[in-house]
Scaffold this active site. Structure first.
Site, PDB file in Angstrom:
ATOM      1  N   ARG A 202       5.764   2.916  -4.445  1.00  0.00           N
ATOM      2  CA  ARG A 202       4.922   2.194  -3.594  1.00  0.00           C
ATOM      3  C   ARG A 202       4.121   2.889  -2.551  1.00  0.00           C
ATOM      4  O   ARG A 202       4.762   4.206  -2.192  1.00  0.00           O
ATOM      5  CB  ARG A 202       5.686   1.153  -2.962  1.00  0.00           C
ATOM      6  CG  ARG A 202       6.072  -0.052  -3.867  1.00  0.00           C
ATOM      7  CD  ARG A 202       4.858  -1.015  -4.321  1.00  0.00           C
ATOM      8  NE  ARG A 202       5.367  -1.949  -5.035  1.00  0.00           N
ATOM      9  CZ  ARG A 202       5.164  -1.998  -6.272  1.00  0.00           C
ATOM     10  NH1 ARG A 202       4.730  -1.098  -6.979  1.00  0.00           N
ATOM     11  NH2 ARG A 202       5.496  -3.201  -6.993  1.00  0.00           N
ATOM     12  N   GLU A 226      -3.957   0.337  -0.106  1.00  0.00           N
ATOM     13  CA  GLU A 226      -5.030  -0.218  -1.447  1.00  0.00           C
ATOM     14  C   GLU A 226      -5.705  -1.478  -1.294  1.00  0.00           C
ATOM     15  O   GLU A 226      -5.213  -2.388  -0.601  1.00  0.00           O
ATOM     16  CB  GLU A 226      -4.265  -0.082  -2.580  1.00  0.00           C
ATOM     17  CG  GLU A 226      -3.257   0.986  -3.148  1.00  0.00           C
ATOM     18  CD  GLU A 226      -2.650   0.839  -4.095  1.00  0.00           C
ATOM     19  OE1 GLU A 226      -2.654  -0.104  -4.829  1.00  0.00           O
ATOM     20  OE2 GLU A 226      -1.606   1.777  -4.500  1.00  0.00           O
ATOM     21  N   HIS A 243      -3.250   3.234  -9.255  1.00  0.00           N
ATOM     22  CA  HIS A 243      -1.833   2.386  -9.494  1.00  0.00           C
ATOM     23  C   HIS A 243      -1.931   1.920 -10.763  1.00  0.00           C
ATOM     24  O   HIS A 243      -1.722   0.789 -11.019  1.00  0.00           O
ATOM     25  CB  HIS A 243      -1.993   1.232  -8.341  1.00  0.00           C
ATOM     26  CG  HIS A 243      -0.748   0.614  -8.075  1.00  0.00           C
ATOM     27  ND1 HIS A 243      -0.326  -0.055  -6.832  1.00  0.00           N
ATOM     28  CD2 HIS A 243       0.480   0.604  -8.704  1.00  0.00           C
ATOM     29  CE1 HIS A 243       0.808  -0.604  -6.917  1.00  0.00           C
ATOM     30  NE2 HIS A 243       1.404  -0.283  -8.064  1.00  0.00           N
TER      31      HIS A 243
END
Length: 312
Positions: A202, A226, A243
């Site tokens: 993360r 993000e 991601h």
């Protein structure tokens, strides 16, 4: 019964429509999933882009939220539980894909850059859950020395020892108050010169500004803020992606199947088995380098590139 879902969850919509005619399925873009859209929904199936909280759910009839992801820090679990709303994630669904990403990252470092990494280097794995365990198996197969760190499980050595000894440090923890900026300025200063930092967990696990200023080579798949990622941090990365470390056909298949299982249990519907996937294609060599070039050229398209990433 009404099921609202993120339109970018593969296999799910087709499976519901073919097997549960009594369920009305409404696929939406993540930005369309708002309080009005879910007001009449019984079930909500999302990814990390949808924040599950009071703002979204208050006044709705949602009784089950599934996220087709390993992580669930985008779900206000306390609010859900207080309101009697059940929730479920998909632990381990894409662990194999993330492990493959880490191995490709190491391969590309060995092939393209003079980092002090050899098949017998030492790897520090922070977080030894589904993903971290597979990364450890991969590293063992490659002949690497392995240092594990997972205090909640009572596993492994201290972060100080990993900083002192590891040539590669890869993070595989959830994001919570105990792991936010786990990799910070102080940790990075303790690391061996030239140690490679990888984060495919993360974004908030790593303090990106400290990482950029540290001089350590790094590879990032997950980012703070993000999709509005820091372009200086992006440009400084040896490899970078949007991601998608866990984005494989198998990982998505697993997540959709796990969500279907939980929905069937909640709504007392017949079990559904997704069709088996075709044999996996051989991945193009240096595919992470290609992704990096595209993302660095078009950082403003982070979310579009992520949505349109061809599952490997």
């Amino acid at each position: 019964m009404v099921l609202v879902c993120d339109a970018h969850i593969p296999y799910l919509v087709e499976a519901v429509r073919m097997n549960w005619p009594q369920v009305q399925v409404c696929p939406l873009e993540p930005e369309q999933i708002d309080a009005l859209a879910v007001r009449e929904a019984d079930v909500l199936v999302v990814r990390t882009r949808t924040q599950i909280n009071k703002i979204l759910l208050e006044g709705s009839r949602v009784r089950l939220v599934c996220t087709a992801t390993i992580g669930f820090d985008h779900i206000d679990t306390a609010y859900c539980e207080a309101q009697g709303i059940h929730w479920a994630s998909c632990p381990g669904c894409n662990a194999k894909a993330v492990c493959e990403y880490i191995e490709e990252a190491i391969e590309e470092v060995i092939s393209h850059f003079p980092f002090p990494i050899s098949p017998f280097s030492t790897i520090g794995i922070v977080g030894v859950g589904h993903v971290g365990s597979l990364v450890a198996e991969m590293a063992k197969r490659r002949g690497m020395n392995i240092l594990l760190n997972d205090p909640p499980k009572g596993i492994g050595v201290s972060l100080d020892e990993i900083a002192e000894k590891a040539d590669v440090i890869t993070f595989h923890t959830p994001l919570d108050s105990s792991t936010f900026h786990l990799c910070d300025e102080a940790f990075l200063k303790r690391c061996k010169p030239g140690a490679l930092i990888i984060n495919a967990a993360r974004g908030g696990v790593v303090d990106e500004k400290a990482l950029l200023e540290s001089g350590h080579p790094y590879i990032l798949d997950t980012w703070e803020n993000e999709p509005a990622i820091d372009r200086k941090v992006l440009n400084g990365a040896f490899r970078a992606s949007m991601h998608i470390a866990g984005y494989s056909q198998e990982g998505k298949w697993n997540a959709s199947q796990m969500c279907l299982n939980r929905i069937a249990e909640e709504l007392q519907l017949p079990a559904v088995s997704l069709p088996l996937l075709p044999p996996k294609k051989v991945q193009e060599k240096n595919w992470l380098e290609t992704i990096t070039e595209v993302l660095k050229a078009y950082p403003e398209r982070f979310e579009t590139l992520r949505k349109n990433y061809p599952l490997r």
